[in-house]
Enzyme design. Structure first.
Site, PDB file in Angstrom:
ATOM      1  N   CYS A 124      43.516  49.770 -10.809  1.00 38.58           N
ATOM      2  CA  CYS A 124      42.594  49.106  -9.899  1.00 38.58           C
ATOM      3  C   CYS A 124      42.305  47.671 -10.348  1.00 38.58           C
ATOM      4  O   CYS A 124      43.179  47.002 -10.919  1.00 38.58           O
ATOM      5  CB  CYS A 124      41.291  49.913  -9.740  1.00 38.58           C
ATOM      6  SG  CYS A 124      40.419  49.447  -8.236  1.00 38.58           S
ATOM      7  N   ASP A 193      32.960  52.663 -12.279  1.00 35.19           N
ATOM      8  CA  ASP A 193      31.905  52.464 -11.284  1.00 35.19           C
ATOM      9  C   ASP A 193      30.615  53.102 -11.780  1.00 35.19           C
ATOM     10  O   ASP A 193      29.539  52.530 -11.652  1.00 35.19           O
ATOM     11  CB  ASP A 193      32.339  53.074  -9.940  1.00 35.19           C
ATOM     12  CG  ASP A 193      33.416  52.227  -9.314  1.00 35.19           C
ATOM     13  OD1 ASP A 193      34.595  52.395  -9.662  1.00 35.19           O
ATOM     14  OD2 ASP A 193      33.052  51.341  -8.513  1.00 35.19           O
TER      15      ASP A 193
HETATM   16  O1  LIG Z   1      32.583  46.080 -12.111  1.00 35.72           O
HETATM   17  P1  LIG Z   1      34.077  45.921 -12.266  1.00 35.72           P
HETATM   18  O2  LIG Z   1      34.514  46.091 -13.714  1.00 35.72           O
HETATM   19  O3  LIG Z   1      34.620  44.651 -11.629  1.00 35.72           O
HETATM   20  O4  LIG Z   1      34.797  47.110 -11.393  1.00 35.72           O
HETATM   21  C1  LIG Z   1      34.499  48.433 -11.676  1.00 35.72           C
HETATM   22  C2  LIG Z   1      35.202  49.317 -10.672  1.00 35.72           C
HETATM   23  O5  LIG Z   1      34.802  48.981  -9.341  1.00 35.72           O
HETATM   24  C3  LIG Z   1      35.954  49.067  -8.465  1.00 35.72           C
HETATM   25  O6  LIG Z   1      35.678  49.799  -7.297  1.00 35.72           O
HETATM   26  P2  LIG Z   1      35.988  49.142  -5.823  1.00 35.72           P
HETATM   27  O7  LIG Z   1      37.355  48.518  -5.880  1.00 35.72           O
HETATM   28  O8  LIG Z   1      34.896  48.135  -5.605  1.00 35.72           O
HETATM   29  O9  LIG Z   1      35.896  50.318  -4.873  1.00 35.72           O
HETATM   30  C4  LIG Z   1      37.040  49.745  -9.286  1.00 35.72           C
HETATM   31  O10 LIG Z   1      36.905  51.173  -9.284  1.00 35.72           O
HETATM   32  C5  LIG Z   1      36.722  49.174 -10.659  1.00 35.72           C
HETATM   33  O11 LIG Z   1      37.326  49.877 -11.733  1.00 35.72           O
END
Ligand SMILES: O=P(O)(O)OC[C@H]1O[C@H](OP(=O)(O)O)[C@H](O)[C@@H]1O
Length: 301
Positions: A124, A193
């Site tokens: 991701c 998350d």
């Molecule tokens: O706070 P940071 O480290 O940037 O991201 C944390 C997590 O949030 C994102 O979720 P989405 O893509 O917004 O659904 C991903 O799952 C990623 O690992």
């Protein structure tokens, strides 16, 4: 940006990433708090709580959102509307500053776990994880990265682009190729998350498969997660809701018109602590089994 616009952009993922949605939510609340007045402090606080709820309901799994809003609202106190407003504004500014500093603190500590020559796999698009990887590169460590594309919204392509723009050799792979490449990997570095009080890490769908393949190959899994992503609610027995998004993110549903084909789109999954080596937080590197300590430390802030 207004609460309505911010809520809409978080819901449709124009604003995404657990940390970024938390910062954008509290900044929208600050703008709202500065723009409204009320006949009493009770009515002012009621309006703020309504604004909070509109933001909170956008993405149910990222506890960072509700933790950030709760952090700010706990500090929105005072004898007058002016005093409440001033305290809220300060709390928002403090949260945003601390949450950005936390990424650097995590990157500094996390980079110590990256060895010169390491092959890293990430999943991701996590700001905390990517900053950690870039930090190691900036320290002169020769590293390379496998980035999963991360269906159905392909956040991993952002990761590949960002790492390449920073001069880091990166290979984009499909999610189902993780076990195929895992033998070449020295460490998995991912974000989160939400971290539950029992050490379960909730992250983008596919994370638990990455961790399973890493565990089979004896590859350590390092999670980069700020303290405000740890869930106090799970310590009280609550279950973290796994967000299901529209099937149209996966496929053009017209393709199956008239056919009895169900399409499910859960966008997070749960990785048990036994598959995780460490969680790097701004308060230190912990075993996932010590998640509750971080919950307590963050509460004291
Ligand atoms: O706070 P940071 O480290 O940037 O991201 C944390 C997590 O949030 C994102 O979720 P989405 O893509 O917004 O659904 C991903 O799952 C990623 O690992």
């Amino acid at each position: 940006m207004s609460i309505e616009e911010t809520a809409s952009k978080i819901k449709n993922m124009e604003i995404r990433g657990a940390g970024k949605i938390a910062r954008c939510a509290v900044m929208a609340l600050k703008e709202y708090a500065l723009s409204i007045d009320a006949e009493s402090t009770e009515l002012y606080l009621k309006a703020l709580r309504e604004g909070c709820n509109e933001l909170k309901n956008t993405r149910p799994t990222a506890i960072s959102l509700s933790n950030a809003l709760s952090y700010v609202m706990r500090r929105a106190t005072g004898e007058s509307i002016e005093e409440i407003r001033a305290n809220l504004v300060k709390a928002v500014d403090d949260f945003v500053e601390a949450s950005i500093a936390a990424i650097e603190q995590i990157a500094t500590m996390g980079s110590h776990r990256i060895v010169d020559g390491d092959v890293i796999l990430t999943h991701c698009n996590s700001t905390a994880a990517i900053r950690t990887i870039i930090k190691a590169h900036e320290e002169g460590k020769q590293i390379s990265v496998y980035a999963t594309e991360t269906r159905p919204r392909y956040q991993g392509r952002i990761t590949a682009r960002t790492l390449a723009e920073n001069g880091i050799p990166v290979t984009l792979i499909v999610d189902s190729a993780v076990r195929f490449f895992m033998q070449k990997v020295d460490i998995v570095i991912i974000g989160a998350d939400t971290v539950a009080s029992n050490g379960v890490v909730i992250n983008k769908i596919g994370t638990s498969l990455v961790a399973l393949a890493a565990n089979e190959a004896r590859v350590p899994v390092l999670v980069c997660a700020e303290g405000y992503k740890f869930s106090r609610e799970t310590a009280m027995g609550r279950i973290v809701e796994i967000e299901e998004r529209d099937p149209s993110e996966i496929v053009d549903v017209a393709e199956f018109e008239g056919l009895d084909v169900k399409i499910k789109n859960p966008v997070f999954d749960q990785t048990p602590p036994r598959y995780i080596d460490s969680i790097v937080t701004e308060m230190g590197v912990i075993s996932p089994f010590a998640a509750y300590d971080i919950i307590k430390k963050f509460e004291e802030r």
